[in-house]
Write an enzyme that holds these catalytic residues in place. Structure first.
Site, PDB file in Angstrom:
ATOM      1  N   GLU A 172       9.135   1.658  11.091  1.00 15.22           N
ATOM      2  CA  GLU A 172       9.934   2.752  11.061  1.00 15.22           C
ATOM      3  C   GLU A 172       9.543   4.306  11.609  1.00 15.22           C
ATOM      4  OE1 GLU A 172      12.917   2.638  11.241  1.00 15.22           O
ATOM      5  OE2 GLU A 172      13.269   0.194  10.551  1.00 15.22           O
ATOM      6  N   VAL A 181      -7.098   0.437   3.078  1.00 11.85           N
ATOM      7  CA  VAL A 181      -6.268  -0.197   2.802  1.00 11.85           C
ATOM      8  C   VAL A 181      -5.694  -0.758   3.105  1.00 11.85           C
ATOM      9  CG1 VAL A 181      -4.728  -1.118   0.760  1.00 11.85           C
ATOM     10  CG2 VAL A 181      -6.724   0.334   0.173  1.00 11.85           C
ATOM     11  N   GLY A 182      -4.763   0.201   4.035  1.00 10.91           N
ATOM     12  CA  GLY A 182      -3.614   0.616   5.541  1.00 10.91           C
ATOM     13  C   GLY A 182      -4.285  -0.460   6.540  1.00 10.91           C
ATOM     14  N   GLY A 197      -4.683   5.349   4.037  1.00 13.65           N
ATOM     15  CA  GLY A 197      -4.493   4.123   5.069  1.00 13.65           C
ATOM     16  C   GLY A 197      -4.847   3.317   6.224  1.00 13.65           C
ATOM     17  N   LYS A 239       0.916  -0.928   0.153  1.00 15.32           N
ATOM     18  CA  LYS A 239       0.219   0.152   0.432  1.00 15.32           C
ATOM     19  C   LYS A 239       0.960   1.429  -0.042  1.00 15.32           C
ATOM     20  CE  LYS A 239      -1.474   3.470   2.272  1.00 15.32           C
ATOM     21  NZ  LYS A 239      -1.057   4.303   1.458  1.00 15.32           N
ATOM     22  N   GLU A 255       8.690  16.384  16.046  1.00 15.15           N
ATOM     23  CA  GLU A 255       9.151  16.533  14.612  1.00 15.15           C
ATOM     24  C   GLU A 255       8.371  17.238  13.615  1.00 15.15           C
ATOM     25  OE1 GLU A 255       8.313  12.610  12.422  1.00 15.15           O
ATOM     26  OE2 GLU A 255      10.161  12.658  11.801  1.00 15.15           O
ATOM     27  N   CYS A 294      13.304  11.572   8.109  1.00  9.05           N
ATOM     28  CA  CYS A 294      12.825  11.389   9.269  1.00  9.05           C
ATOM     29  C   CYS A 294      14.316  11.345  10.304  1.00  9.05           C
ATOM     30  CB  CYS A 294      12.090   9.489   9.828  1.00  9.05           C
ATOM     31  SG  CYS A 294      13.937   8.352   8.312  1.00  9.05           S
ATOM     32  N   GLY A 348      -4.247   3.219  -1.980  1.00  5.98           N
ATOM     33  CA  GLY A 348      -6.040   3.721  -1.045  1.00  5.98           C
ATOM     34  C   GLY A 348      -4.846   4.643  -0.132  1.00  5.98           C
TER      35      GLY A 348
HETATM   36  P1  NAD Z   1       1.792   8.599   7.642  1.00  5.76           P
HETATM   37  O1  NAD Z   1       1.940   8.384   8.459  1.00  5.76           O
HETATM   38  O2  NAD Z   1       1.088   9.651   7.813  1.00  5.76           O
HETATM   39  O3  NAD Z   1       1.695   8.115   6.005  1.00  5.76           O
HETATM   40  C1  NAD Z   1       2.232   6.783   6.019  1.00  5.76           C
HETATM   41  C2  NAD Z   1       1.715   5.747   5.432  1.00  5.76           C
HETATM   42  O4  NAD Z   1       0.958   4.935   6.303  1.00  5.76           O
HETATM   43  C3  NAD Z   1       0.475   6.202   4.223  1.00  5.76           C
HETATM   44  O5  NAD Z   1       1.008   5.347   3.118  1.00  5.76           O
HETATM   45  C4  NAD Z   1      -0.439   6.118   4.253  1.00  5.76           C
HETATM   46  O6  NAD Z   1      -1.408   5.942   3.396  1.00  5.76           O
HETATM   47  C5  NAD Z   1      -0.107   5.236   5.507  1.00  5.76           C
HETATM   48  N1  NAD Z   1      -1.176   4.961   7.198  1.00  5.76           N
HETATM   49  C6  NAD Z   1      -1.734   6.371   7.283  1.00  5.76           C
HETATM   50  N2  NAD Z   1      -2.271   5.826   8.097  1.00  5.76           N
HETATM   51  C7  NAD Z   1      -3.283   4.006   8.263  1.00  5.76           C
HETATM   52  C8  NAD Z   1      -3.615   3.845   9.217  1.00  5.76           C
HETATM   53  N3  NAD Z   1      -4.502   3.937  10.407  1.00  5.76           N
HETATM   54  N4  NAD Z   1      -2.839   2.702   9.302  1.00  5.76           N
HETATM   55  C9  NAD Z   1      -2.586   2.142   7.972  1.00  5.76           C
HETATM   56  N5  NAD Z   1      -1.567   2.994   6.846  1.00  5.76           N
HETATM   57  C10 NAD Z   1      -1.995   3.872   7.720  1.00  5.76           C
HETATM   58  O7  NAD Z   1       3.514   9.850   7.151  1.00  5.76           O
HETATM   59  P2  NAD Z   1       3.902  10.039   5.881  1.00  5.76           P
HETATM   60  O8  NAD Z   1       3.322  11.498   6.413  1.00  5.76           O
HETATM   61  O9  NAD Z   1       3.301  10.507   4.778  1.00  5.76           O
HETATM   62  O10 NAD Z   1       5.354  10.369   6.270  1.00  5.76           O
HETATM   63  C11 NAD Z   1       6.039  11.336   6.933  1.00  5.76           C
HETATM   64  C12 NAD Z   1       6.169  10.358   8.367  1.00  5.76           C
HETATM   65  O11 NAD Z   1       7.350   8.950   7.681  1.00  5.76           O
HETATM   66  C13 NAD Z   1       7.371  11.198   9.533  1.00  5.76           C
HETATM   67  O12 NAD Z   1       6.844  10.736  10.305  1.00  5.76           O
HETATM   68  C14 NAD Z   1       8.680  10.325   9.034  1.00  5.76           C
HETATM   69  O13 NAD Z   1       9.778  11.007  10.296  1.00  5.76           O
HETATM   70  C15 NAD Z   1       7.876   9.155   8.973  1.00  5.76           C
HETATM   71  N6  NAD Z   1       9.454   8.230   8.552  1.00  5.76           N
HETATM   72  C16 NAD Z   1      10.017   7.275   9.128  1.00  5.76           C
HETATM   73  C17 NAD Z   1      11.104   6.977   8.503  1.00  5.76           C
HETATM   74  C18 NAD Z   1      12.153   5.400   9.666  1.00  5.76           C
HETATM   75  O14 NAD Z   1      12.858   4.781   8.197  1.00  5.76           O
HETATM   76  N7  NAD Z   1      11.650   5.768  10.473  1.00  5.76           N
HETATM   77  C19 NAD Z   1      11.260   7.402   6.849  1.00  5.76           C
HETATM   78  C20 NAD Z   1      10.551   7.878   6.133  1.00  5.76           C
HETATM   79  C21 NAD Z   1       9.852   8.725   6.734  1.00  5.76           C
END
Ligand code: NAD
Length: 471
Positions: A244, A205-206, A202, A169, A378, A278, A200
């Site tokens: 992560e 689909v997530g 989060g 996803k 963050e 991140c 989709g």
């Molecule tokens: P996000 O958490 O909003 O979304 C990440 C993914 O999760 C997306 O595909 C989203 O659709 C999905 N998602 C959201 N809610 C969900 C749920 N309830 N169930 C299942 N899936 C769900 O994050 P973002 O804005 O896309 O990315 C930025 C964040 O990612 C920052 O906090 C950053 O620090 C973190 N990040 C961490 C790493 C790492 O390796 N530690 C690397 C890159 C980004």
């Protein structure tokens, strides 16, 4: 204007059951550049069923078969790196240098997984038992917008090395990048069902992947907030999870550091990917005795940082991914001022001449204390906080006084001393006088930066389960 109206199930591009439309916006101009049709929970269930069927045969594939597949995936993605870079810049404004590094990493992740697989012992003899490391099952892979392609590639590569099949996803904000990558992956002609991709939301689909009993493991990269929801949802079926998550990485400049190197490095790690990383080193810890000198150097260096068109090789800071993210960063800059931090450079508003995109002035605060929200949360934008310390022990205490623990940085002229400090920092990775990536070393966080590790042997172990056989 591009239209993405297919998802990928069982080796075929298919029309999703879901019908919600999602606009894709170029953040440098705020023009709509595409529209994706999002899949729904039913699409997710079809993809899971396809991956479950494929697992029956793929789970017993040989090392050689998996190695060949990984090589084919690399060979399919590598020639398209330039096109992938272009679409990454268009869709989310990643500066060219970052986009290049990210896409190289994406293509190479198949080769790294192949190398790890080569030496990995799936059968071991421990005590009186033969221990086999069995592939877990179907992996649910969920990626963020800031490294969508590279995480799809590295997570899929590891799943394949382990003998798992996958439902991916991607970030809903990355449909153009996903589409181009998907066309490459399809060219590798894998047996149907080994990987499936469902665009989709989060929470649709997530969430279906997270809750479905036929998903054995979730590998998620994204925010700590979403990671906690996933951990809660996954608990009902006791899924294995690799999370992560976010970070608030400290960067300690020790009092003996060569500032001509440490300051450019500090700005590089604070503002990497326009601060939307991140692992960004957003808390700069400096010796109180050298504060004034450091302020002068930072101000002079930030004045020269190029903000603007992410396609230009000179640009260090591009736009924020979305209007929402732009507003969020502006709010944090306002909050920093209200909390009593002092602006060294930058501040609210947009850089002159860049009003049409989501551009932010690179902003550096001093007089920051570690209890301020700008030092604890963050921000995910080009905002750096300078904190001071009196002793090495105090620097370490401030560095560790955070709910995160993803990455940290130390600068010193004395490597032994830097190593001593690094040993006391609670973080998954510590960089000494450097900003680099080691694709074979474990990557992941302590505390609320996550659970589990990715890459190399530790990454592969997260996709297998030991079984002991006693005769
Ligand atoms: P996000 O958490 O909003 O979304 C990440 C993914 O999760 C997306 O595909 C989203 O659709 C999905 N998602 C959201 N809610 C969900 C749920 N309830 N169930 C299942 N899936 C769900 O994050 P973002 O804005 O896309 O990315 C930025 C964040 O990612 C920052 O906090 C950053 O620090 C973190 N990040 C961490 C790493 C790492 O390796 N530690 C690397 C890159 C980004």
């Amino acid at each position: 204007m591009k239209t993405i109206d297919r998802i990928y199930i069982n080796g075929q591009f298919v029309t999703p059951h879901g019908s919600e439309k999602f606009d894709l916006i170029n953040p440098s101009t705020n023009e709509t550049i595409g529209r994706a049709t999002l899949g729904d929970a039913e699409d997710a269930r079809h993809a899971i069923a396809s991956a479950k069927t494929a697992f029956q045969t793929f789970s017993i594939s040989s090392k050689q078969e998996r190695s060949d597949i990984l090589q084919r995936l690399h060979d399919a993605v590598a020639p398209k790196i330039d096109a992938l870079i272009a679409v990454m810049i268009e869709e989310y404004g990643a500066p060219l240098q970052f986009a290049k590094a990210s896409m190289q990493m994406a293509a190479n992740s198949f080769l790294h997984a192949k190398d790890v697989l080569q030496d990995f012992e799936f059968t071991r003899h421990i005590g009186k038992s033969r221990v086999t490391l069995e592939p877990l099952g179907v992996a649910g892979i969920i990626t963020p917008w800031n490294a969508n392609v590279s995480f799809i590639c590295s997570k899929l590569a590891t799943a394949i090395a382990a003998g798992c099949t996958a439902v991916i996803k991607p970030s809903e904000m990355s449909a153009l990048q996903t589409q181009l990558l998907l066309e490459c992956l399809h060219e590798a002609q894998l047996p149907a069902g080994i990987f499936n991709i469902v665009n989709g939301r989060g929470d649709v689909v997530g969430a279906e992947l997270t809750r479905h009993p036929d998903i054995a493991k979730i590998s998620f990269t994204g925010s700590t907030v979403a990671g906690k929801t996933i951990a809660r949802d996954a608990a009902a079926t006791l899924k294995r999870i690799t999370l992560e998550l976010g970070g608030k990485s400290p960067n300690i400049i020790l009092d003996d550091a060569d500032l001509t190197k440490a300051i450019p490095l500090a700005l590089q790690v604070a503002f990497m990917n326009s601060g939307q990383a991140c692992v960004a080193g957003t808390r700069l810890l400096v010796p109180e005795s050298r504060l004034e000198e450091i302020k002068l150097l930072i101000k002079a260096a930030v004045e020269k940082i190029a903000v603007g068109d992410p396609r230009s090789a000179d640009t260090a800071i591009g736009p924020m991914v979305s209007k929402k993210q732009y507003e969020r960063v502006q709010q944090y800059i306002k909050l920093g001022i209200e909390e009593g931090a002092k602006l060294l450079i930058g501040g609210n508003g947009q850089p002159a001449g860049l009003e049409s995109g989501n551009f932010i002035k690179p902003t550096v605060f001093f007089n920051v204390t570690n209890n301020m929200r700008i030092a604890r949360e963050e921000i995910f934008g080009p905002v750096l906080s300078i904190l001071t310390y009196k002793t090495e022990a105090e620097a370490i205490a401030i560095a560790n006084d955070t709910s995160y623990g993803l990455q940290a940085y130390v600068s010193s002229a004395n490597i032994e001393r830097a190593n001593r400090v690094a040993a006391q920092i609670i973080a998954g990775r510590v960089m000494i006088n450097a900003a680099q990536h080691d694709p074979l070393a474990p990557f992941g966080g302590f505390k609320q930066s996550g659970i589990g590790r990715e890459y190399g042997v530790y990454g592969l172990e997260e996709y297998v389960e030991p079984k002991a056989i006693l005769i």
